[in-house]
Design a protein around this motif. Structure first.
Motif, PDB file in Angstrom:
ATOM      1  N   THR A  11       0.606  -1.270  -0.074  1.00  0.00           N
ATOM      2  CA  THR A  11      -0.146  -0.051   0.116  1.00  0.00           C
ATOM      3  C   THR A  11       0.846   1.436  -0.252  1.00  0.00           C
ATOM      4  N   TYR A  12       2.027   1.250   0.843  1.00  0.00           N
ATOM      5  CA  TYR A  12       2.795   2.405   0.943  1.00  0.00           C
ATOM      6  C   TYR A  12       3.400   2.542  -0.367  1.00  0.00           C
ATOM      7  N   ALA A  13       4.024   1.564  -0.910  1.00  0.00           N
ATOM      8  CA  ALA A  13       4.891   1.621  -2.290  1.00  0.00           C
ATOM      9  C   ALA A  13       3.963   2.289  -3.275  1.00  0.00           C
ATOM     10  N   ASP A  14       2.721   1.763  -3.328  1.00  0.00           N
ATOM     11  CA  ASP A  14       1.584   2.299  -4.295  1.00  0.00           C
ATOM     12  C   ASP A  14       1.572   3.726  -4.183  1.00  0.00           C
ATOM     13  N   SER A  67       5.997   7.217   3.617  1.00  0.00           N
ATOM     14  CA  SER A  67       7.527   7.072   3.710  1.00  0.00           C
ATOM     15  C   SER A  67       7.954   6.239   5.042  1.00  0.00           C
ATOM     16  N   TYR A  68       7.321   6.876   6.162  1.00  0.00           N
ATOM     17  CA  TYR A  68       7.605   6.514   7.584  1.00  0.00           C
ATOM     18  C   TYR A  68       6.865   5.056   7.621  1.00  0.00           C
ATOM     19  N   GLY A  69       5.640   4.836   7.100  1.00  0.00           N
ATOM     20  CA  GLY A  69       5.087   3.726   7.088  1.00  0.00           C
ATOM     21  C   GLY A  69       5.812   2.516   6.632  1.00  0.00           C
ATOM     22  N   PHE A  70       6.394   2.776   5.153  1.00  0.00           N
ATOM     23  CA  PHE A  70       7.176   1.969   4.584  1.00  0.00           C
ATOM     24  C   PHE A  70       8.364   1.626   5.095  1.00  0.00           C
ATOM     25  N   ALA A  71       9.061   2.412   5.959  1.00  0.00           N
ATOM     26  CA  ALA A  71      10.129   2.138   6.506  1.00  0.00           C
ATOM     27  C   ALA A  71      10.161   1.204   7.800  1.00  0.00           C
ATOM     28  N   ALA A  72       9.016   1.349   8.549  1.00  0.00           N
ATOM     29  CA  ALA A  72       8.395   0.732   9.718  1.00  0.00           C
ATOM     30  C   ALA A  72       8.226  -0.786   9.175  1.00  0.00           C
ATOM     31  N   ALA A  73       7.399  -0.894   8.060  1.00  0.00           N
ATOM     32  CA  ALA A  73       6.843  -2.231   7.754  1.00  0.00           C
ATOM     33  C   ALA A  73       8.250  -3.062   7.084  1.00  0.00           C
TER      34      ALA A  73
END
Length: 332
Positions: A22-25, A180-186
């Motif tokens: 989702t975050y990459a999208d 961006s933050y969510g992608f890093a955390a995931a």
């Protein structure tokens, strides 16, 4: 206990993969990356984190066979994922949504695989700072490939997909900063879960007595490929087929880079010459299945919209995967 740990790690990996996709999208839509490069760079790199930890942990456990078979097994499983989803969502014609950059990515993956395959059949090993020459060449091909992909990306029209459980919190409601933050955390959760998958998978291999090649190629590779399964599912649900295909092809490219890390970690020992001979069958099948997928991309792109044969390449891929599974189980 080890089975419970394996299953829990797998569930965490799946959850993190949903977030990653989702975050990459969102990042792909709100930046200049687009679906193809978002899949090839961001999503592919993040969903390949379990393979990184798995292979490096296998080196620590003095089991390079799992390290190598996990990489090629994951690449094999990734192509299977693409084929299975193409069959499930056959009305969407996933392969029809690709562009030239996807074809280039497939060719890059085939070339990188061929480069690391040669040292396994030719008895030589030249290294530079404890890294094989073939590994350095493979990294160079990868970097050149990314440059080529960045210059040949084409806009792809996504299908309009009704809201589902995967996109009810639509990407437009997420800011670029949050993504961006969510992608890093995931990515961190994926990395940690991948480490536990490796440890528990190796313990299961010892407990069951199955060969390292079989465990690495199927059980561990399948588990570490769970992020790709969910990422592709979410991307298809979002109607972003370019992201789905780019994730698989990009993951296969990125996974091969792990071999360079493994080769360096072994400090001079040729990792490709320390694996079970049955791994050769796996690599040849990776080349064959990727070539079949590439053929399918070109063929379906030119075929009629309602052609009854557009799922033939994916069907062939599934059949070949089943045959390989039997061969490795028998001889691995």
């Amino acid at each position: 206990m080890i089975y419970a740990g394996f299953i829990i790690s797998a569930f965490i990996t799946v959850w993190a993969a949903v977030k990653l996709s989702t975050y990459a999208d969102v990042i792909g839509e709100q930046t200049k990356l687009g679906g193809m490069l978002a899949g090839t760079l961001l999503l592919a790199g993040a969903t390949s984190l379990p393979e990184v930890t798995t292979s490096l942990t296998a080196v620590y456990l003095n089991n390079p066979d799992i390290a190598v078979s996990n990489v090629f097994g994951s690449n094999l499983f990734n192509i299977l994922i693409l084929a299975v989803f193409d069959l499930i969502y056959r009305k969407s014609h996933i392969f029809r949504s690709i562009d030239k950059s996807h074809q280039y990515a497939a060719w890059i993956g085939i070339t990188m695989t061929a480069v690391v395959f040669l040292p396994m059949i030719v008895p030589y090993h030249f290294s530079f700072f404890s890294v094989g020459i073939e590994m350095i060449l493979m990294v160079i091909i990868y970097l050149i490939g990314l440059w080529v992909l960045s210059r040949h990306q084409e806009p792809v029209q996504n299908e309009i997909i009704p809201p589902t459980v995967f996109n009810d919190h639509h990407k437009n409601a997420i800011s670029l900063k949050e993504a961006s933050y969510g992608f890093a955390a995931a990515s961190v959760f994926t990395l940690i879960a991948g480490s536990f998958l490796t440890i528990t998978g190796d313990a299961i291999a010892i407990a069951t007595g199955l060969g390292s090649s079989f465990m690495g190629t199927f059980l561990i590779a399948g588990a570490t490929s769970l992020p790709e399964v969910v990422a592709v599912l979410v991307a298809v649900q979002l109607g972003n087929h370019a992201l789905a295909v780019g994730n698989i092809l990009g993951s296969n490219m990125f996974n091969l880079l792990i071999l360079a890390l493994v080769d360096a970690a072994l400090r001079g020992e040729a990792v490709l010459q320390a694996v079970h001979p049955v791994t050769l069958i796996t690599i040849l099948t990776v080349l064959l299945l990727t070539s079949t997928a590439l053929f399918g991309m070109n063929w379906i792109k030119r075929a009629e919209q309602n052609s009854k044969w557009h799922t033939l390449p994916s069907s062939v891929i599934v059949i070949m995967y089943v045959i390989l599974s039997y061969l490795i189980f028998i001889y691995g």
